[in-house]
Every structure is written in C-alpha cells, then in structure tokens.
Design a protein around this motif. Sequence first.
Motif, PDB file in Angstrom:
ATOM      1  N   ALA A 141      -8.468  65.736  -5.234  1.00 15.23           N
ATOM      2  CA  ALA A 141      -8.558  64.611  -4.298  1.00 15.23           C
ATOM      3  C   ALA A 141      -7.245  63.838  -4.229  1.00 15.23           C
ATOM      4  CB  ALA A 141      -9.677  63.676  -4.713  1.00 15.23           C
ATOM      5  N   THR A 142      -6.954  63.333  -3.047  1.00 15.92           N
ATOM      6  CA  THR A 142      -5.841  62.399  -2.886  1.00 15.92           C
ATOM      7  C   THR A 142      -6.301  61.026  -3.380  1.00 15.92           C
ATOM      8  OG1 THR A 142      -6.585  61.843  -0.659  1.00 15.92           O
ATOM      9  CG2 THR A 142      -4.995  63.650  -0.862  1.00 15.92           C
ATOM     10  N   ASP A 143      -5.380  60.072  -3.454  1.00 10.85           N
ATOM     11  CA  ASP A 143      -5.756  58.713  -3.874  1.00 10.85           C
ATOM     12  C   ASP A 143      -6.802  58.132  -2.934  1.00 10.85           C
ATOM     13  OD1 ASP A 143      -4.081  58.774  -6.031  1.00 10.85           O
ATOM     14  OD2 ASP A 143      -2.432  57.718  -5.050  1.00 10.85           O
ATOM     15  N   GLY A 188      -8.809  59.850  -1.005  1.00 15.72           N
ATOM     16  CA  GLY A 188     -10.024  60.641  -1.174  1.00 15.72           C
ATOM     17  C   GLY A 188     -10.839  60.164  -2.363  1.00 15.72           C
ATOM     18  N   ARG A 189     -10.160  59.832  -3.472  1.00 17.32           N
ATOM     19  CA  ARG A 189     -10.859  59.314  -4.651  1.00 17.32           C
ATOM     20  C   ARG A 189     -11.535  57.976  -4.345  1.00 17.32           C
ATOM     21  NH1 ARG A 189      -6.846  62.057  -7.626  1.00 17.32           N
ATOM     22  NH2 ARG A 189      -5.298  60.421  -7.289  1.00 17.32           N
ATOM     23  N   ARG A 190     -10.851  57.126  -3.591  1.00 20.33           N
ATOM     24  CA  ARG A 190     -11.456  55.827  -3.242  1.00 20.33           C
ATOM     25  C   ARG A 190     -12.689  56.022  -2.362  1.00 20.33           C
ATOM     26  NH1 ARG A 190      -5.987  54.374  -2.611  1.00 20.33           N
ATOM     27  NH2 ARG A 190      -6.134  54.395  -0.333  1.00 20.33           N
ATOM     28  N   ALA A 191     -12.608  56.984  -1.440  1.00 27.52           N
ATOM     29  CA  ALA A 191     -13.763  57.264  -0.576  1.00 27.52           C
ATOM     30  C   ALA A 191     -14.940  57.779  -1.396  1.00 27.52           C
ATOM     31  CB  ALA A 191     -13.372  58.280   0.497  1.00 27.52           C
ATOM     32  N   VAL A 192     -14.666  58.673  -2.345  1.00 25.08           N
ATOM     33  CA  VAL A 192     -15.719  59.221  -3.214  1.00 25.08           C
ATOM     34  C   VAL A 192     -16.319  58.110  -4.078  1.00 25.08           C
ATOM     35  CG1 VAL A 192     -16.175  60.743  -5.180  1.00 25.08           C
ATOM     36  CG2 VAL A 192     -14.851  61.581  -3.235  1.00 25.08           C
ATOM     37  N   GLN A 193     -15.484  57.245  -4.608  1.00 29.28           N
ATOM     38  CA  GLN A 193     -15.983  56.138  -5.428  1.00 29.28           C
ATOM     39  C   GLN A 193     -16.908  55.230  -4.633  1.00 29.28           C
ATOM     40  OE1 GLN A 193     -12.332  54.410  -6.844  1.00 29.28           O
ATOM     41  NE2 GLN A 193     -12.040  55.931  -8.463  1.00 29.28           N
ATOM     42  N   PHE A 194     -16.526  54.959  -3.383  1.00 31.26           N
ATOM     43  CA  PHE A 194     -17.375  54.114  -2.540  1.00 31.26           C
ATOM     44  C   PHE A 194     -18.710  54.804  -2.298  1.00 31.26           C
ATOM     45  CE2 PHE A 194     -19.230  52.779   1.433  1.00 31.26           C
ATOM     46  CZ  PHE A 194     -19.070  51.403   1.437  1.00 31.26           C
ATOM     47  N   LEU A 235     -13.476  54.059   5.479  1.00 25.72           N
ATOM     48  CA  LEU A 235     -12.929  52.753   5.840  1.00 25.72           C
ATOM     49  C   LEU A 235     -12.562  51.985   4.571  1.00 25.72           C
ATOM     50  CD1 LEU A 235     -12.308  50.825   8.188  1.00 25.72           C
ATOM     51  CD2 LEU A 235     -14.622  49.913   7.945  1.00 25.72           C
ATOM     52  N   ALA A 236     -13.404  52.102   3.544  1.00 24.55           N
ATOM     53  CA  ALA A 236     -13.114  51.446   2.262  1.00 24.55           C
ATOM     54  C   ALA A 236     -11.864  52.046   1.613  1.00 24.55           C
ATOM     55  CB  ALA A 236     -14.309  51.594   1.324  1.00 24.55           C
ATOM     56  N   ALA A 237     -11.568  53.297   1.973  1.00 29.64           N
ATOM     57  CA  ALA A 237     -10.372  53.955   1.438  1.00 29.64           C
ATOM     58  C   ALA A 237      -9.139  53.692   2.300  1.00 29.64           C
ATOM     59  CB  ALA A 237     -10.614  55.460   1.334  1.00 29.64           C
ATOM     60  N   GLY A 238      -9.321  52.876   3.363  1.00 27.37           N
ATOM     61  CA  GLY A 238      -8.190  52.501   4.208  1.00 27.37           C
ATOM     62  C   GLY A 238      -7.980  53.372   5.424  1.00 27.37           C
ATOM     63  N   LYS A 239      -8.979  54.182   5.778  1.00 25.49           N
ATOM     64  CA  LYS A 239      -8.832  55.094   6.917  1.00 25.49           C
ATOM     65  C   LYS A 239     -10.023  54.935   7.847  1.00 25.49           C
ATOM     66  CE  LYS A 239      -7.171  58.907   8.991  1.00 25.49           C
ATOM     67  NZ  LYS A 239      -5.844  58.997   9.606  1.00 25.49           N
ATOM     68  N   ARG A 240      -9.758  54.556   9.105  1.00 26.16           N
ATOM     69  CA  ARG A 240     -10.840  54.452  10.098  1.00 26.16           C
ATOM     70  C   ARG A 240     -11.055  55.816  10.739  1.00 26.16           C
ATOM     71  NH1 ARG A 240     -13.293  50.240  12.413  1.00 26.16           N
ATOM     72  NH2 ARG A 240     -11.781  48.776  11.507  1.00 26.16           N
ATOM     73  N   ILE A 241     -12.279  56.316  10.689  1.00 23.85           N
ATOM     74  CA  ILE A 241     -12.607  57.615  11.282  1.00 23.85           C
ATOM     75  C   ILE A 241     -13.737  57.438  12.290  1.00 23.85           C
ATOM     76  CG2 ILE A 241     -11.877  58.827   9.178  1.00 23.85           C
ATOM     77  CD1 ILE A 241     -14.861  59.312   8.559  1.00 23.85           C
ATOM     78  N   PRO A 242     -13.996  58.443  13.135  1.00 27.58           N
ATOM     79  CA  PRO A 242     -15.078  58.312  14.114  1.00 27.58           C
ATOM     80  C   PRO A 242     -16.418  57.981  13.462  1.00 27.58           C
ATOM     81  CG  PRO A 242     -13.726  60.220  14.617  1.00 27.58           C
ATOM     82  CD  PRO A 242     -13.258  59.711  13.291  1.00 27.58           C
ATOM     83  N   ALA A 270     -18.853  73.231   9.338  1.00 28.64           N
ATOM     84  CA  ALA A 270     -17.391  73.075   9.227  1.00 28.64           C
ATOM     85  C   ALA A 270     -17.065  72.045   8.158  1.00 28.64           C
ATOM     86  CB  ALA A 270     -16.812  72.635  10.571  1.00 28.64           C
ATOM     87  N   ILE A 271     -15.804  72.092   7.722  1.00 31.72           N
ATOM     88  CA  ILE A 271     -15.264  71.095   6.806  1.00 31.72           C
ATOM     89  C   ILE A 271     -14.161  70.350   7.559  1.00 31.72           C
ATOM     90  CG2 ILE A 271     -14.246  70.657   4.538  1.00 31.72           C
ATOM     91  CD1 ILE A 271     -16.926  72.176   4.431  1.00 31.72           C
ATOM     92  N   VAL A 272     -14.175  69.029   7.521  1.00 30.43           N
ATOM     93  CA  VAL A 272     -13.123  68.247   8.183  1.00 30.43           C
ATOM     94  C   VAL A 272     -12.477  67.317   7.165  1.00 30.43           C
ATOM     95  CG1 VAL A 272     -14.182  68.378  10.467  1.00 30.43           C
ATOM     96  CG2 VAL A 272     -14.768  66.478   8.961  1.00 30.43           C
ATOM     97  N   ARG A 273     -11.226  66.983   7.436  1.00 29.91           N
ATOM     98  CA  ARG A 273     -10.427  66.204   6.475  1.00 29.91           C
ATOM     99  C   ARG A 273      -9.916  64.905   7.107  1.00 29.91           C
ATOM    100  NH1 ARG A 273      -6.720  69.731   2.979  1.00 29.91           N
ATOM    101  NH2 ARG A 273      -8.763  69.945   1.959  1.00 29.91           N
ATOM    102  N   PRO A 274     -10.445  63.758   6.679  1.00 27.62           N
ATOM    103  CA  PRO A 274     -10.001  62.475   7.236  1.00 27.62           C
ATOM    104  C   PRO A 274      -8.552  62.131   6.922  1.00 27.62           C
ATOM    105  CG  PRO A 274     -12.169  62.271   6.258  1.00 27.62           C
ATOM    106  CD  PRO A 274     -11.642  63.589   5.833  1.00 27.62           C
ATOM    107  N   ASP A 275      -8.033  62.567   5.775  1.00 33.70           N
ATOM    108  CA  ASP A 275      -6.682  62.169   5.383  1.00 33.70           C
ATOM    109  C   ASP A 275      -5.707  63.356   5.423  1.00 33.70           C
ATOM    110  OD1 ASP A 275      -7.828  63.473   3.224  1.00 33.70           O
ATOM    111  OD2 ASP A 275      -6.871  62.216   1.720  1.00 33.70           O
ATOM    112  N   ALA A 276      -5.881  64.218   6.409  1.00 33.97           N
ATOM    113  CA  ALA A 276      -4.987  65.371   6.537  1.00 33.97           C
ATOM    114  C   ALA A 276      -3.583  64.883   6.822  1.00 33.97           C
ATOM    115  CB  ALA A 276      -5.457  66.276   7.662  1.00 33.97           C
TER     116      ALA A 276
END
Length: 367
Positions: free
Chosen positions: A250-252, A254-260, A290-297, A361-367
């Motif tokens: 996991a990226t930093d 990604g870890r924050r998203a998983v923790q949330f 969003l808690a990890a700092g990334k707004r996604i659909p 499918a697998i999609v990646r928010p922080d690609a």
Amino acid sequence: MGTEERSHARLRRRGGSALTLLCAMAILATPGMAYAAPSPSPSPSPSSSSTPRPDGAKSLEQVRKDIDDLYRQAGTATDAYNLAESETKAQSGKIVEIALQIVAGQERISSLKNRAGAAARAQYRSGGLPPGAQLALSNDPAQFLDGADRLRRGEKAGSELLSDLNRTQSDLEQYAKDASAVWQKLEANRIKQETSKKKIEEKIKAAEELESKLEAEEKARLIQLEQEAQYKAQTAWLSTGVLKELRGSATDSGRRAVQFATAQIGKPYVWGAEGPGSYDCSGLTSQAWLAAGKRIPRTSQEQLRLLPKVAIKDMRPGDLIIYFDDASHVAMYVGDGAMIHAPRPGRNVTIAGAGSMPIKAIVRPDA
C-alpha cells in the motif's frame, strides 16, 4: 430486563464489536496470511437447502438466491440514485453560478443605460448637437480641429457603448438559455432519483418479506447458506494461486484509506449513506479515499468508469474491487486476500474474502 441484564447485554455487544475489529486488524498486520471465510459448519439437515419446505414453497437455497438477487437489484438502483444525487448537487451549483452572472449582467446593463442617458441629456442641453460637433462647426481653426477630434472620440465612445450594451444583452439571453437547460437536467435527475428510490424501496421490501416468512431455524440456516456460498467462491478464487502473484504494498494514502474503512467495521449498511454512522458500498469507499486526501467518484459504476484499472495480479491494499457484470457493488482490498465492504441492507460493514463474489475489475484511486 433488569439493570444487571442490560449491562451484560451491552458488554456482549461491545465484546462482539471488539472481536470483529481485532480480527480485521490481525489480518492487516499478519503478512502472508490468506483470508478465507470460516469453514461452514455441518448442515442440520443435508437436504434442507435443496428440497422444498413442507408448505410446498421454494427451497431455502432458492429463497437465498432470490433474496440476493433482490438486494443486487436494489444495489443497482442505489447506484443510479447516488449518481443522480451527485449530478443534482453539481447542477444546483451551476444554477447559482448562472444566477450570479445574470445579476452581474443586469447591473452592467443598468450602468450602460445610465451612461447612454447622461450622453443623451447632455446633447439635448446643447441644442441637439454634441459639444464636439459644435466646435467642429467653428470658424476658429484650433477650435475646429479640437472639435473634430472630440467628435471622433465621442462617436467611438458611443459606438463602444452600444456594442457593450448589445453584447451584455446577448450574454443575458445566453445565461437564460443555460439556466433553462440546467433546470431541465435538474428536473430529469429529480425524476430519476424518485424512480430509483421507489425501486430501491420495492426491492428491499420484497427481500424483507421473503425473509420474514421464514421460521427462526430457517433464518439461521439462511445465514449459514450465505456463508457457505461465500466460502465456496473464496476457496475457488484462492485455489487459482492468485495470492502468489500479489506482491503490491500500500501507498501512504492507500494505508490511510484502509485504516478509515477498517474503523467503520460494524456500522450498518444504509442505501445512499456516506457516513459517519452508516454507509452503502460506494459511500464507504468514496469516504475512505476522501479521508486519505483523494476525492473519487461517488458510485461504483463511476468508480469503474473513471478510475484507472489494474490487473488482479497487481492489486494492492487500498485498491477498489468492482463486483458483478453491472458493477453494482464495490469493496476495498486490504491485503492477504481480504476486502472490507458494506454488503447490503440488514448487514453491517465487515471484512470478507476478496473473491467471495464475482470480480469484474480492479481500479486504483491513487494511480
């Protein structure tokens, strides 16, 4: 129930929540552990899932499939509702923006008209001729030249004033057309939301009615059948050797998203919910990122459409797993063959096998 009994009940509930969270954290913390659902316990009756019940109704296994299908249809309708709601918010913002442009345009026209009126009044006071024209008619060469220059500048200013007035008027007409078009979209989305809401409620009600007709023993067996189906799918997925290829970390973010997402375990599924007390499937994944700092659909279908896709072998914690052909469900991969998701109405946010449902499918928010 007495005070002491209520205290014991609260302790049991807290203990169950704590156990769930500890299990989830253990999976996240233990490298190399492949997550699989617990082995299903022996069935109370070998034929109870396949043979019709005494009243001649469908078999319990068929009832399970019917309930699953109804909840999946509700999930698809929930996605449509959430998308319409998201678009409605954007369109409402656009209408506010257009309204501000219209107000500014009206104020501009009022200012231009005041300037034109002042020029007309000055011309009237000078006998119908602008001051520059009067000087241009003078026999004094110096006054004639000054008047001609002022006349040219006055004509240019008048022409620019008229052009500005026409342009602002044209802008206002376009703003009115834009506002009308956005209002039409807003109304179409309102109808879409109402239609989707009605369908969601119908499907959930039908599923609940099916379940309500079951005896207590059958309801317990239904949960067991549900677990068995998930276990079978997860075991088949793991038997492909998929975990041997999964090496991504996991990226930093990604870890924050998983923790949330992990912190939401135990909270109920509610369609259309984005927290903090309850979630639907895409509400959980979008808020985690969003808690990890990334707004996604907002919806699983839009997450599939707009986020970069990766191969299963490249999957890493924090990636989103889109399920079913219609992309009606989404979960977050947390590592070691496990995912966290908000399953459906009547269930809570939980950890489960990543292969326990058909992966699209697998999609990646922080690609």
